[in-house]
Design a protein around this motif. Structure first.
Motif, mmCIF file in Angstrom:
data_model
loop_
_atom_site.group_PDB
_atom_site.id
_atom_site.type_symbol
_atom_site.label_atom_id
_atom_site.label_comp_id
_atom_site.label_asym_id
_atom_site.label_seq_id
_atom_site.Cartn_x
_atom_site.Cartn_y
_atom_site.Cartn_z
ATOM 1 N N MET A 1 -48.308 11.657 117.159
ATOM 2 C CA MET A 1 -47.254 11.292 116.025
ATOM 3 C C MET A 1 -46.764 9.950 116.094
ATOM 4 O O MET A 1 -46.783 9.437 115.072
ATOM 5 N N ILE A 2 -46.749 9.430 117.337
ATOM 6 C CA ILE A 2 -46.252 8.013 117.219
ATOM 7 C C ILE A 2 -47.488 7.060 116.795
ATOM 8 O O ILE A 2 -47.269 6.101 116.162
ATOM 9 N N ASN B 1 -37.054 14.081 121.637
ATOM 10 C CA ASN B 1 -36.301 12.958 121.420
ATOM 11 C C ASN B 1 -37.266 11.528 121.595
ATOM 12 O O ASN B 1 -38.289 11.444 122.339
ATOM 13 N N HIS B 2 -37.191 10.766 120.795
ATOM 14 C CA HIS B 2 -37.831 9.758 120.302
ATOM 15 C C HIS B 2 -37.396 8.344 120.399
ATOM 16 O O HIS B 2 -37.945 7.266 120.062
ATOM 17 N N ARG C 1 -43.414 3.319 126.757
ATOM 18 C CA ARG C 1 -44.092 2.167 126.133
ATOM 19 C C ARG C 1 -44.293 2.435 124.752
ATOM 20 O O ARG C 1 -43.880 1.709 123.763
ATOM 21 N N ALA C 2 -44.635 3.725 124.317
ATOM 22 C CA ALA C 2 -45.030 3.912 122.908
ATOM 23 C C ALA C 2 -43.655 3.894 121.869
ATOM 24 O O ALA C 2 -43.708 3.602 120.819
ATOM 25 N N PHE C 3 -42.413 4.538 122.508
ATOM 26 C CA PHE C 3 -41.323 4.603 122.096
ATOM 27 C C PHE C 3 -40.686 3.260 121.603
ATOM 28 O O PHE C 3 -40.154 3.008 120.449
ATOM 29 N N GLN C 4 -41.179 2.175 122.163
ATOM 30 C CA GLN C 4 -40.622 0.812 121.963
ATOM 31 C C GLN C 4 -41.466 0.081 120.909
ATOM 32 O O GLN C 4 -41.322 -1.114 120.690
ATOM 33 N N TYR C 5 -42.561 0.721 120.489
ATOM 34 C CA TYR C 5 -43.278 0.135 119.269
ATOM 35 C C TYR C 5 -43.318 1.132 117.897
ATOM 36 O O TYR C 5 -44.164 1.273 117.233
ATOM 37 N N GLY C 6 -41.881 1.554 117.599
ATOM 38 C CA GLY C 6 -41.796 2.470 116.344
ATOM 39 C C GLY C 6 -42.236 3.881 116.308
ATOM 40 O O GLY C 6 -43.148 4.227 115.922
#
Length: 598
Positions: free
Chosen positions: A206-207, A488-489, A517-522
């Motif tokens: 999804m990310i 939770n994203h 790490r993925a959460f920090q890129y939108g």
């Protein structure tokens, strides 16, 4: 003509009379009527009756073959007499006059009969699963499973979802069950884990911007077996969606389940739309979070009625009542039988009263109820003549478990249970956390990756035991089919949520580094669910045990009796993997393994 067959064993009809044909299959059954042999030949598609006349080479060959031998036969299609037509077979109007036989695979002595369900124990069936799967019921269940999975794929694609694959070798993750681990030869001393579920990977999809994902996903958990859970591995319909709220997830899954159960449910009614039942309401009304709504009775919390009561059996305890209407004609054994059932569930007994024609309460505890008790119970439970009321008292969890089971059993025995229906519901508003009764430690009660209702503010300001999660289960006929959640994203919320459960920041960063790490890129808001394929088929096949819907399941001890797994590795292989074993003392004793009970 083809080397093995011109037709299948389920194909020939009256219109084929006079045709020369060739069939191949298993010798299912044999009957000798005055020297004339009647053979049932079976393949994947059905059964065809063969006839071998006395004195023919075909008769000689077929009379000595063991059942389940594989043969090829040549012959001519003839019509059965009207009195011999078998309406239960698709080929019941014809039979084959056999002219030639070739044995393709002779069968040895069978460990159990194939053409009857003779009650052979499950361990022996699993040891010879390749034979067990030849039985009509098992063959039908596996083909039902195949059809259901095919339908799921078609329907999910039609709903706009994209099928994708996620890794089988991955990192260990604290997801609520034990991992199966796999040693890495190329990375000595390190291990992969088989995925308990594709949870993190589907969120990462999804990310990555794929929006709607699904997969018929294998999942691996080192947990104990039970009737609705297979040890070792299982399959689920794994689903994830971006830019959704809870109801956006419910809509396609509810449509899918309704269509599946209508298509494969053999005419059983599917109730729709599915009611939404908050977790705490489910525990109070039904005694558990997977209610069987075919039972139309409900529990009622009456703890307050007996606060300060002198009736010691109820005073100071959690008390739940089960009103059952229309019991006027029930004999005493109905009440005693439910009492015995409650004891089997762990109760010390089952208190009850009944309402007579005069409106008076009678029964073992009637004399302990005050006039005020009777008045309040009559109003709150809607009691009228003919009602009976069963009571459970004790700790909340204990009473819920026992009275939840009594609710369903009482409904069955008293005629308040719907047959031939699929009753679905959504259980919503699960507590985010729970307290360990022994240690007092706060831990996640459901999915640790869920978004708490109220977000970061709730985590900072509310008692953890009051925080609800955007978590939900789908339940059918008392069977939990799946769990799901809005995810939770946001990193800050994730750190705080895990902190409350006792995980420090360093642990979270280590265990979920890829996700963080993925959460920090939108990261988009996203949510999903994962209905269990095995449980869906179990319900549709009306089987009480999930292993009856899986081609090659492990037994209750997580062993594959047919293949002899798990196995030991020799020293050379262990050395190659840089593994040294430390066995429990009991495991060093010589004893046979993976053998069925004799």
């Amino acid at each position: 003509m083809h080397r093995y067959r011109s037709h299948t064993c389920g194909e020939l009809r009256a219109s084929d009379v006079g045709s020369d044909v060739r069939l191949s299959g298993w010798l299912h059954n044999r009957r000798d009527l005055g020297g004339i042999l009647f053979i049932d030949l079976r393949d994947h598609y059905g059964i065809t009756q063969l006839v071998a006349r006395p004195g023919t080479p075909a008769n000689e060959a077929l009379s000595h073959l063991s059942k389940e031998s594989v043969v090829r036969v040549d012959g001519t299609v003839s019509a059965r007499g009207a009195e011999n037509v078998n309406p239960d077979l698709s080929t019941g109007e014809i039979e084959i006059e056999v002219s030639a036989v070739e044995v393709l695979g002779a069968a040895g002595p069978l460990p159990f009969t194939i053409n009857t369900d003779d009650g052979v124990n499950e361990e022996r069936r699993l040891e010879y699963r390749f034979l067990d799967l030849r039985r009509e019921r098992m063959h039908r269940n596996i083909m039902l499973r195949t059809a259901v999975i095919s339908a799921i794929r078609h329907k999910m694609t039609a709903l706009g979802f994209n099928e994708m694959a996620t890794p089988i070798l991955t990192a260990t993750s604290p997801e609520g069950a034990r991992d199966f681990v796999v040693p890495s030869r190329l990375n000595p001393g390190k291990f992969f884990a088989l995925p308990q579920a594709p949870q993190q990977f589907k969120q990462l999809l999804m990310i990555s911007g794929f929006d709607r994902y699904f997969q018929i996903a294998p999942c691996f958990r080192d947990e104990d077996a039970r009737a609705d859970r297979s040890p070792g591995e299982f399959y689920q319909l794994d689903v994830e969606m971006s830019f959704v709220e809870q109801e956006d997830v419910f809509a396609p899954i509810e449509q899918l389940m309704t269509e599946l159960f209508e298509e494969f449910g053999n005419g059983r009614h599917v109730t729709s739309p599915f009611p939404r039942i908050p977790f705490r309401e489910a525990m109070l009304k039904y005694g558990n979070d997977k209610p069987d709504l075919r039972a139309t009775l409900e529990l009622v919390d009456i703890t307050d009625v007996f606060e300060g009561s002198e009736f010691k059996a109820f005073a100071g305890k959690h008390v739940r009542a089960l009103p059952v209407p229309d019991t006027a004609g029930q004999p005493r054994k109905f009440f005693d039988g439910l009492g015995d059932f409650a004891v089997e569930q762990g109760a010390k007994g089952l208190a009850w009263v009944r309402v007579g024609d005069d409106g008076q309460l009678t029964g073992p505890i009637a004399k302990f109820l005050t006039e005020e008790n009777v008045k309040v119970l009559t109003e709150r439970l809607g009691l009228v003549p003919g009602h009976a009321v069963f009571f459970g008292a004790g700790e909340f969890d204990e009473v819920s478990k026992i009275m939840g089971a009594v609710r369903v059993e009482a409904a069955r025995r008293a005629g308040h249970f719907e047959e031939n229906v699929f009753r679905f519901c959504w259980i919503v508003d699960f507590p985010m956390y729970e307290k360990d009764p022994d240690t007092g430690k706060i831990d996640f009660s459901h999915n640790p990756f869920s978004m708490p209702q109220g977000g970061l503010e709730a985590l900072r300001t509310q008692d953890p035991l009051d925080i609800l999660g955007w978590q939900y289960d789908i339940v059918c006929n008392g069977v939990e089919l799946s769990s799901g959640a809005i995810r939770n994203h946001e990193p800050d919320i994730m750190f705080k949520a895990f902190e409350i459960a006792g995980y420090d920041r360093a642990t979270v960063e280590r265990e979920f580094s890829g996700m963080l790490r993925a959460f920090q890129y939108g990261a988009p808001p996203h949510g999903g669910i994962a209905p269990g394929v095995d449980r869906i088929v179990m319900l549709l096949a009306d089987e009480p045990n999930i292993r009856e819907t899986i081609a090659f399941p492990l037994n209750q001890n997580a062993q594959d009796l047919m293949m002899g797994a798990p196995t030991e590795l020799d020293e050379a292989r262990l050395k190659e993997l840089n593994i040294a074993l430390r066995k429990p003392a009991a495991a060093t004793e010589a004893k046979p393994e993976n053998k069925p009970a004799q």
